[in-house]
Write an enzyme that holds these catalytic residues in place. Structure first.
Site, PDB file in Angstrom:
ATOM      1  N   ASP A 188      21.747 -38.923  -5.596  1.00 32.54           N
ATOM      2  CA  ASP A 188      21.935 -37.612  -6.769  1.00 32.54           C
ATOM      3  C   ASP A 188      22.946 -36.548  -6.435  1.00 32.54           C
ATOM      4  OD1 ASP A 188      20.150 -39.374  -7.989  1.00 32.54           O
ATOM      5  OD2 ASP A 188      18.272 -38.421  -7.288  1.00 32.54           O
ATOM      6  N   SER A 219      18.045 -42.621 -14.673  1.00 31.16           N
ATOM      7  CA  SER A 219      17.125 -41.746 -15.526  1.00 31.16           C
ATOM      8  C   SER A 219      16.517 -40.660 -14.769  1.00 31.16           C
ATOM      9  CB  SER A 219      15.653 -42.684 -15.673  1.00 31.16           C
ATOM     10  OG  SER A 219      15.945 -44.039 -16.306  1.00 31.16           O
ATOM     11  N   GLU A 245       0.856  -1.008  -0.220  1.00 36.66           N
ATOM     12  CA  GLU A 245       0.069  -0.248  -0.016  1.00 36.66           C
ATOM     13  C   GLU A 245       0.866   1.352   0.047  1.00 36.66           C
ATOM     14  OE1 GLU A 245      -2.101  -2.842   2.955  1.00 36.66           O
ATOM     15  OE2 GLU A 245      -0.238  -2.598   2.124  1.00 36.66           O
ATOM     16  N   GLY A 305       5.672 -40.510   2.927  1.00 40.50           N
ATOM     17  CA  GLY A 305       5.695 -39.999   3.914  1.00 40.50           C
ATOM     18  C   GLY A 305       4.896 -38.667   4.632  1.00 40.50           C
TER      19      GLY A 305
END
Length: 319
Positions: free
Chosen positions: A202, A170, A54, A260
């Protein structure tokens, strides 16, 4: 709420998107001032929470704010801080004549007091409970109501519902457009989480790699009972997200983490990137998918193409 009010509030909610998540710890708010049907000022919450939307819109409007209508996604604040006066008082002093408010502020320091100050000054107030504004404030409202961040579960999967082959390979299932969209989602989150197995296997960076948005990489968390590596914070169980100083948490894997959080009822949005390939067998995205390929209790809110892939967005089905 008139159609015009709805359109203006939706536009204000779009402006609020520019403040997410940099407005933390304050909510990302958008504001528009109009005079005679024309926009004379607009704003969104600044980095770190100030200036408020504002205040930015009023500064842009200048003298044109007198007699103007305000469209704002969240009730103007009614409390002063060391960084600025209350927005409700600024609006009264500026001489606006009407305020259309998307959502009442649950913060007890405001919680209706902002509206009361505007009305006491003779300003017409319309409180709409706008869905577009609620969506833009999802993280802030979730923290206020449930004491935790708004949680998005993101998964990249094949057309037949697998996130990887059985040997865990993959890594890249989806194409460049889908991966770029996923990085946009990271930039909209102030926290990101993966499971311990995903981190060890990873070694994901989980940063934002979009030009100009590299500085908006979220804080990184790992779900593990062990220690977290440098630059990461460990959480031992899904319920621990209640302790996060965050409004938006993005979960990026893997399958055990997804199950989970879903089992704990701590997922608010599913973001599925489906690639036009099939593995036949592999690591399933969900332990108990329904007939639609996603767990029961979810409804599709959006579906679009991203290059050769398809994005599906699900929200909890209304009872």
């Amino acid at each position: 709420m008139s159609d015009e009010d709805g359109r203006r509030l939706a536009a204000a909610a779009g402006l609020a998107e520019r403040a997410r998540p940099s407005s933390h710890p304050n909510p990302a708010v958008g504001a528009i001032l109009t005079q005679g049907g024309a926009v004379v000022g607009r704003g969104w919450t600044g980095a770190g929470g100030r200036p408020h939307a504002e205040a930015v819109a009023l500064q842009q409007a200048g003298a044109a704010a007198r007699g103007a209508t305000l469209y704002v996604t969240l009730e103007p604040c009614a409390h002063d801080s060391q960084r600025g006066p209350a927005c409700a008082d600024l609006l009264v002093d500026a001489g606006i004549v009407r305020a259309v408010i998307g959502v009442r502020d649950p913060d007890p320091r405001t919680a209706g007091e902002g509206i009361a100050r505007l009305e006491a000054a003779g300003i017409g107030v319309t409180l709409t409970d706008s869905q577009s504004c609620r969506d833009s404030l999802a993280g802030y409202l979730m923290r206020a109501s449930e004491g935790r961040p708004f949680v998005t579960l993101k998964l990249a999967l094949t057309a037949d519902g697998f996130i990887a082959r059985k040997d865990g390979t993959s890594q890249w299932i989806t194409g460049e457009a889908a991966r770029a969209h996923a990085h946009r989602e990271r930039a909209r989150s102030d926290a990101i989480l993966v499971g311990g197995d995903t981190l060890r296997t990873d070694r994901p960076r989980l940063d934002v790699r979009l030009p100009g948005l590299e500085g908006r990489s979220p804080c990184r968390f790992v779900l593990t009972r062990g220690a977290a590596p440098e630059g990461w914070t460990a959480l031992s169980k899904p319920a621990d997200i209640a302790g996060l100083d965050a409004q938006y948490l993005l979960i990026e894997g893997g399958a055990e983490v997804a199950d989970g959080f879903l089992a704990a009822g701590l997922v608010d949005r599913l973001l599925l990137y489906r690639a036009p390939v099939e593995f036949g067998e592999g690591i399933a995205a969900f332990g108990d998918p329904g007939s639609s390929g996603v767990p029961t209790g979810w409804s599709m809110a959006d579906r679009r193409r991203l290059g050769s892939d398809t994005l599906e967005v699900y929200t909890r089905a209304k009872p």
